[in-house]
Design a protein around this motif. Structure first.
Motif, PDB file in Angstrom:
ATOM      1  N   ASP A  63       0.820  -1.259  -0.146  1.00 32.29           N
ATOM      2  CA  ASP A  63       0.028  -0.048  -0.144  1.00 32.29           C
ATOM      3  C   ASP A  63       0.965   1.275   0.242  1.00 32.29           C
ATOM      4  O   ASP A  63       0.541   2.338  -0.690  1.00 32.29           O
ATOM      5  N   ARG A 140      -6.656  -6.362  -3.993  1.00 29.52           N
ATOM      6  CA  ARG A 140      -7.201  -5.242  -4.869  1.00 29.52           C
ATOM      7  C   ARG A 140      -8.272  -5.622  -5.940  1.00 29.52           C
ATOM      8  O   ARG A 140      -8.235  -4.868  -6.963  1.00 29.52           O
ATOM      9  N   ASP A 216     -10.038   3.952  -2.672  1.00 32.69           N
ATOM     10  CA  ASP A 216      -9.693   2.714  -3.381  1.00 32.69           C
ATOM     11  C   ASP A 216      -9.918   3.283  -4.791  1.00 32.69           C
ATOM     12  O   ASP A 216      -9.165   2.759  -5.790  1.00 32.69           O
ATOM     13  N   ARG A 221      -7.840   0.476  -6.512  1.00 30.86           N
ATOM     14  CA  ARG A 221      -7.860  -0.874  -5.978  1.00 30.86           C
ATOM     15  C   ARG A 221      -9.311  -1.184  -6.417  1.00 30.86           C
ATOM     16  O   ARG A 221     -10.500  -0.624  -5.743  1.00 30.86           O
TER      17      ARG A 221
END
Length: 312
Positions: A63, A140, A216, A221
């Motif tokens: 991350d 993800r 995200d 993601r």
């Protein structure tokens, strides 16, 4: 790196997600079978913790490397690498050490059990690595909830019981052929027993992804909530808890769990209240913890009823 920083890096508070299936698996075995191998039990616990801590540290590291949004609670405070300005080389060393320890302990467990433990361990280890790394990490993708739930909720429970009762699966050669014998009924019963664990862990991941919905999108993601929308994800969040209670009732009806385990149904009112709180506000800092609390409330109440049944 001091202990406080290390525990933050591996998010030690989240290890309850791997310890709980281990605990319930042991209680399931004690309730349903005879004999107990404490040495194998301790080896599995140590290996699980090392894999879980290593995977979490690797996830935080990935991350950190891939984040495109450089501000916000999830990035600045939740990620220990940013929060404590950790050296990347140090973090990589810790990840490698944790995984090496898991491998060594896992091999020792294999030497005290059989090849099925090795195969399941390798599968779990591979999923742990692919979950956070590789070209397209599982975390993800929309499959994060499925893989985390089944791997931690069922495979850990299965391994915990299997190392105590090696007859659940038999792998052997006969007349030049590799044959496998599986006690399907026992494994199906074990799967039904583990459903509240599977679904609870999946919901922890789902809650995490719902809270990170906006971040995200920016960080590319493409998790389950991104695919099905936040509204449908919140509905799914509720349904998984309802299914957990149905599986618990089924487990009592078919005599997987003792009758006293129906007391766990009383937790529904607390969990329903937490569901409503989360549906009204999705915040990593304020309400994500409710998914963890729900997991603990339901499964540890069930654990308590098993302990009572064993003592009685």
């Amino acid at each position: 790196m001091n202990l406080k920083v290390f525990l933050k890096l591996v998010e030690i508070r989240t290890k309850i997600a791997s310890f709980t299936p281990f605990l319930l698996g042991n209680l399931y075995f004690i309730y349903n079978y005879k004999g107990f191998n404490i040495f194998n039990c301790l080896l599995l616990l140590l290996s699980l913790l090392c894999v879980d801590m290593g995977t979490t540290a690797l996830n935080n590291y990935q991350d950190f490397l891939k984040a495109e949004k450089k501000e916000g609670y999830n990035y600045e405070q939740h990620n220990a690498i940013v929060n404590y300005n950790l050296n990347k080389r140090t973090v990589k060393k810790i990840i490698i050490i944790l995984f090496l320890l898991a491998i060594v302990i896992g091999l020792l467990l294999y030497l005290h059990s059989d090849v099925i433990v090795l195969l399941v361990g390798l599968i779990s280890f591979a999923i742990g690595i692919l979950y956070t790394s590789g070209p397209v990490p599982i975390s993800r993708t929309p499959l994060g909830e499925l893989f985390s739930g089944l791997t931690m909720g069922f495979l850990i429970t299965f391994l915990t019981v299997y190392i105590q009762n090696l007859n659940l699966v038999n792998l052997f050669f006969s007349l030049g052929l590799l044959k496998i014998e599986i006690q399907f009924l026992e494994i199906i019963k074990l799967f039904i027993f583990s459903l509240p664990l599977v679904l609870g862990i999946a919901n922890i991941m789902l809650a995490n992804n719902i809270c990170d919905f906006s971040d995200d999108l920016v960080n590319k993601r493409y998790t389950l909530p991104i695919y099905i929308s936040k509204k449908k994800s919140l509905q799914l969040f509720s349904y998984l808890y309802y299914l957990s209670y149905l599986s618990l009732v089924l487990a009592v009806v078919i005599n997987i769990l003792p009758l006293i385990s129906l007391l766990s149904l009383l937790t529904f009112f607390i969990i329903k209240k937490n569901i409503n709180k989360f549906k009204s506000k999705q915040s990593k800092k304020e309400t994500f913890i409710l998914a963890v609390k729900n997991f603990v409330i339901l499964n540890y109440t069930t654990a308590l009823t098993l302990i009572l049944a064993i003592l009685i």
